[in-house]
Motif scaffolding. Structure first.
Motif, mmCIF file in Angstrom:
data_model
loop_
_atom_site.group_PDB
_atom_site.id
_atom_site.type_symbol
_atom_site.label_atom_id
_atom_site.label_comp_id
_atom_site.label_asym_id
_atom_site.label_seq_id
_atom_site.Cartn_x
_atom_site.Cartn_y
_atom_site.Cartn_z
ATOM 1 N N SER A 168 0.868 -1.178 0.000
ATOM 2 C CA SER A 168 0.000 0.000 0.000
ATOM 3 C C SER A 168 0.904 1.228 0.000
ATOM 4 O O SER A 168 2.105 1.119 0.282
ATOM 5 N N ARG A 224 -1.241 -6.742 -3.743
ATOM 6 C CA ARG A 224 -2.337 -5.813 -3.481
ATOM 7 C C ARG A 224 -3.461 -6.038 -4.484
ATOM 8 O O ARG A 224 -3.251 -6.574 -5.577
ATOM 9 N N ILE A 254 -7.124 -4.035 -6.179
ATOM 10 C CA ILE A 254 -7.877 -2.793 -6.360
ATOM 11 C C ILE A 254 -9.236 -3.165 -6.932
ATOM 12 O O ILE A 254 -9.348 -4.100 -7.729
ATOM 13 N N LEU A 269 -8.825 -0.392 -1.919
ATOM 14 C CA LEU A 269 -7.475 -0.946 -2.029
ATOM 15 C C LEU A 269 -7.334 -2.019 -0.970
ATOM 16 O O LEU A 269 -7.558 -1.753 0.215
ATOM 17 N N LEU A 276 -8.164 8.172 -3.564
ATOM 18 C CA LEU A 276 -6.991 8.281 -4.420
ATOM 19 C C LEU A 276 -6.722 9.755 -4.718
ATOM 20 O O LEU A 276 -7.292 10.337 -5.645
ATOM 21 N N THR A 315 -1.326 8.981 -4.973
ATOM 22 C CA THR A 315 -1.593 8.527 -6.338
ATOM 23 C C THR A 315 -1.010 9.523 -7.328
ATOM 24 O O THR A 315 -0.884 10.708 -7.024
ATOM 25 N N MET A 367 0.153 4.920 -5.980
ATOM 26 C CA MET A 367 -0.723 4.284 -6.954
ATOM 27 C C MET A 367 -0.707 5.110 -8.235
ATOM 28 O O MET A 367 -0.474 6.322 -8.204
ATOM 29 N N SER A 418 2.232 -0.615 -8.950
ATOM 30 C CA SER A 418 1.688 0.726 -8.723
ATOM 31 C C SER A 418 0.489 1.044 -9.602
ATOM 32 O O SER A 418 -0.386 1.833 -9.205
ATOM 33 N N ILE A 422 -2.960 1.000 -10.869
ATOM 34 C CA ILE A 422 -4.241 0.479 -10.351
ATOM 35 C C ILE A 422 -5.381 0.708 -11.333
ATOM 36 O O ILE A 422 -6.485 0.231 -11.123
ATOM 37 N N ARG A 482 -7.652 -4.704 -12.725
ATOM 38 C CA ARG A 482 -7.561 -3.274 -12.448
ATOM 39 C C ARG A 482 -8.826 -2.541 -12.895
ATOM 40 O O ARG A 482 -9.648 -3.071 -13.626
#
Length: 620
Positions: free
Chosen positions: A295, A324, A326, A339, A346, A382, A404, A444, A446, A477
Motif C-alpha cells: 500500500s 495488493r 484494487i 485498495l 486516491l 496517487t 498508486m 503501482s 491500479i 484493475r
C-alpha cells in the motif's frame, strides 16, 4: 519530404492569458551541456549528463539478468552517429554519419546534442560484442526501451527488427547477423511524424503551443545488449490473487518452449516465503507464507528469482512485485474504490513526465525518481500519468516509493476525430494492447485511462469498446473509460468502465457515483504562478486561475483541497487529480517549477491538508 525544424520554445496564444514577460535566466541556470549547446532551461541534473554516463542503470528491473559478480549486459547508451534523412530507401551501410547524438535523449532535446526535429533519421553505432556473450551457444539480444515512432533495425546490413509504436519496448535476437569477429555495425532507421499522422503522440506537437509541447522523436529510452539462451524469458508478470495470499505467475517465452520448465522462488526481506514450478507455458500459482500487503503507507515488495530450464540450458532472472488488489464495492450506499478491500481515497497529481533538458527523457535516474518522491512528500498517494508511458524504471520507483498510478494511454492528435480512419483505429487498439501487456505486472498501476477529454476518440461508443478491450486483457484493475467525460458529448454514453470522471477547473468537481461506477474528479486546480528565472522562454500564463504570489498559491491549494476533505465523504467521491506536480513549458500551474529548482508551496501545509483529505474519505 522530411521536415527538419530547429526547436525553439513557441509563445502561447496571448489572447488566452495575461502575458508573462520572458525572464532572462542567469548563467548558472543555463549551463553548457556536454555538446556545448546551452539548455533553454536547466535542471539540477543537466550538467551531470555526459556521453560517459547517459542513464547507466539496468533499464528493466522486473526482468533483470545482471548479477553482482558477473554483470551480463552492456549498455549502448552514449554517443551514436546521426543524420536526418529523406526516409527513402534503405540506409547505406558501412558509412559514417555526419553528426553525433547522445542516446537515449530525443533528438529535439538539448541533451541529445541535436536539438532539431526530423521526420526521418538514421542512428549508427559500431559495437564490440564481448566474447563471453556468444560463448557456450548463447545468443545476443538487442533491446530498445522505446523508439518514436517507427523503427527498423539493421545489424551488419541485415534487418533484424521492425517496430511500430513510440511507447513500447522491443527486442531482437541479433546472433545470426553477427560477424565472427570485429566491431558490429548497428543502424536504426526511424520515422517520426509526431502529430502529422494519427498515431499515439500524447501532448507532442510539431508546433508546440499552449497545452501542447515540444516533440520527442527517435530513440528516447535505453538501448542495451545481453547474452541469452536460445529459449529465454521475454516477460514475467506476478499478478496478485484476489485472496491476497498468492501470486499468479505468467511467463512469456521466446524460442522453442518444448519441455521447458519454470521455477520461481519468492523472498521477503531475503527469506524464502514461497516457491512454485511447472511447465513454462502455463500460469503458476505461487502461494505466499504470512502475506505482507503493498500500500502507499507500506510499499512492501517481494523479490523473486526465476529460472527457465530446458535441457542443460537455463535463463536466470530476478524480479519483484507487491501483493495488493484494487476494485470497487458498495460502501454506505455508494460505489467506492477499495485498495486491499478497504475504501481508499486516491488523491493524485497530474504528472506529464516532461523535462526542459530531456523532454520525454529524464536527464538521470535521480531526476526520474525526484517527481515521484516529491509527490509522496507532499502527502499524495496517487499519480495520474498523463497521456504518456514512462520507462520501466519510473514504475519501479513508483512501486518502491509507494504511489498508486492511473495510467493514461497516449492520445492521438485531437481536433480532427472525424478524420480517423479504420486503419488508425486498428493501430490505436493495437498500441493499447501492447501497453497494457507491457505494464500489467507493475504493482503501482491500479487503473487504465484509454481516452482523455475525447482527444482522438472517434465516437462515444469507442470509450466502451476500449474499456472492454482493456478489461479482457487485464481484469484485475479499474478502467476509467473517458476521463473528463463532461468535457465532451455525453449523448449516448454507455456508462462504460468503472469510473465517472469529470474535469473541473478550478473545482474540485464532486460527481456522485452511480449504480455501477465509482466517481472522481480527474483534473482540477491548476492554480498558476510563474517564477521569474525558472520558466520556459517566451511563454504566457494559461488561464486556469493565476495567483499573485506563493502565499496566495498556498492558500488557494489548501482551500481547494479542503472542499474534498469536507464535502466528498457525504457524496462518496473516490478520488481527485490536482493539476499538476511541475510546470510544463507554457503551463505554470505546478507545485514545482519546470526546472525542479523552486518548490512553490509550503510542503508541510500541503501534506497536512492532503493527509486530512485522504483520512476523511478513507476507512482504516
Amino acid at each position: 519530404m522530411t521536415r527538419t525544424t530547429l526547436l525553439r520554445p513557441a509563445p502561447l496564444a496571448l489572447a488566452l492569458a495575461a502575458v508573462l514577460a520572458p525572464f532572462a535566466a542567469t548563467a548558472a541556470d543555463k549551463p553548457d551541456t556536454w555538446s556545448g549547446k546551452v539548455a533553454p532551461l536547466a535542471t539540477p541534473w543537466t550538467a551531470a549528463v555526459s556521453p560517459a554516463n547517459a542513464l547507466p542503470e539496468y533499464p528493466r528491473p522486473q526482468l533483470a539478468r545482471p548479477s553482482l559478480d558477473h554483470p551480463q549486459w552492456l549498455s549502448l547508451n552514449g554517443l551514436w552517429e546521426y543524420a536526418a534523412t529523406d526516409g527513402k530507401g534503405k540506409p547505406a551501410f558501412g558509412q559514417a554519419l555526419k553528426e553525433k547524438v547522445l542516446v537515449p535523449y530525443p533528438i529535439e532535446s538539448v541533451l541529445s546534442g541535436i536539438q532539431q526535429h526530423a521526420d526521418d533519421m538514421l542512428y549508427r553505432r559500431m559495437v564490440d560484442v564481448p566474447a563471453a556473450f556468444t560463448a557456450n551457444g548463447q545468443h545476443v539480444q538487442l533491446n530498445f526501451g522505446a523508439v518514436a515512432q517507427d523503427a527498423t533495425v539493421y545489424v551488419n546490413g541485415k534487418e533484424v527488427a521492425r517496430h511500430v509504436g513510440g511507447y513500447t519496448s522491443f527486442s531482437a535476437d541479433i546472433t545470426p547477423a553477427l560477424k565472427p569477429q570485429g566491431p558490429q555495425e548497428i543502424v536504426v532507421a526511424v520515422h517520426a511524424p509526431v502529430d502529422g499522422a494519427n498515431v499515439m503522440v500524447g501532448k507532442q506537437r510539431l508546433k508546440p503551443e499552449g497545452i501542447f509541447y515540444t516533440p520527442a522523436s527517435g530513440i528516447w529510452q535505453s538501448v542495451w545488449i545481453e547474452p541469452v539462451p536460445a529459449t529465454r524469458l521475454a516477460q514475467l508478470d506476478f499478478m496478485p490473487a484476489a485472496s491476497l495470499d498468492a501470486f499468479t505467475v505468467n511467463a512469456k517465452v521466446q524460442g522453442s518452449a518444448a519441455g521447458a520448465t519454470l521455477h520461481v522462488t519468492a523472498y521477503a526481506d531475503g527469506k524464502a516465503v514461497g516457491e512454485a514450478s511447472g511447465p513454462a507455458g502455463k500460469p503458476l500459482k505461487l502461494a505466499i507464507t504470512a502475506p505482507h500487503l503493498w500500500s502507499p503507507q507500506d510499499p512492501f515488495l517481494y523479490t523473486f528469482k526465476a529460472s527457465l530450464a530446458q535441457g542443460s540450458q537455463h535463463d536466470d532472472v530476478t524480479s519483484y512485485a507487491g501483493l495488493r488488489t484494487i476494485g470497487i464495492k458498495k460502501v454506505d450506499g455508494h460505489n467506492r474504490i477499495v485498495l486491499n478491500g478497504k475504501p481508499t481515497f486516491l488523491l493524485a497529481t497530474l504528472d506529464q513526465g516532461y523535462w526542459p533538458d530531456g523532454i520525454h527523457t529524464a536527464p538521470t535516474d535521480e531526476a526520474l525518481k525526484f517527481d515521484i518522491q516529491k509527490t509522496k512528500d507532499f502527502g499524495f498517494n496517487t499519480i495520474r500519468k498523463h497521456i504518456k508511458v514512462e520507462p520501466a524504471r519510473w514504475y519501479y520507483w513508483a512501486d518502491r516509493i509507494g504511489l498508486m498510478v492511473w495510467q493514461d494511454m497516449p492520445a492521438m492528435p485531437n481536433g480532427h476525430n472525424d478524420k480517423i480512419s479504420e486503419a488508425d483505429k486498428a493501430g490505436f487498439r493495437k498500441d493499447v494492447t501492447a501497453i497494457v501487456e507491457q505494464l500489467k505486472g507493475e504493482t503501482s498501476i491500479i487503473g487504465w485511462i484509454p481516452f482523455n477529454e475525447g482527444w482522438g476518440q472517434w465516437s462515444i461508443a469507442a470509450g466502451g469498446e476500449l474499456a472492454a478491450q482493456i478489461k479482457k486483457l487485464d481484469g484485475s484493475r479499474l478502467v476509467n473509460a473517458r476521463s473528463g467525460y463532461n468535457c465532451c458529448d455525453t449523448k449516448g454514453d454507455t456508462h462504460a468502465g468503472d469510473m465517472i470522471d469529470v474535469h473541473d477547473y478550478q473545482g474540485p468537481g464532486l460527481p456522485a457515483p452511480d449504480a455501477t461506477r465509482a466517481s472522481m474528479d480527474g483534473e482540477h486546480g491548476g492554480l498558476t504562478l510563474g517564477v521569474p528565472g525558472h520558466v520556459w522562454p517566451n511563454t504566457a500564463i494559461n488561464p486556469y486561475g493565476d495567483v499573485k504570489d506563493q502565499a496566495a498559491l498556498n492558500d488557494g491549494y489548501v482551500a481547494n483541497t479542503a472542499v474534498l476533505r469536507d464535502k466528498a465523504p457525504a457524496i462518496g467521491v473516490s478520488g481527485s487529480v490536482y493539476t499538476q506536480i511541475t510546470d510544463v513549458e507554457g503551463e505554470h500551474n505546478g507545485l514545482y517549477t519546470y526546472d525542479r529548482k523552486v518548490e512553490k508551496v509550503d510542503e508541510a501545509r500541503v501534506r497536512a491538508i492532503n493527509e486530512a483529505t485522504i483520512k476523511a474519505n478513507s476507512q482504516p
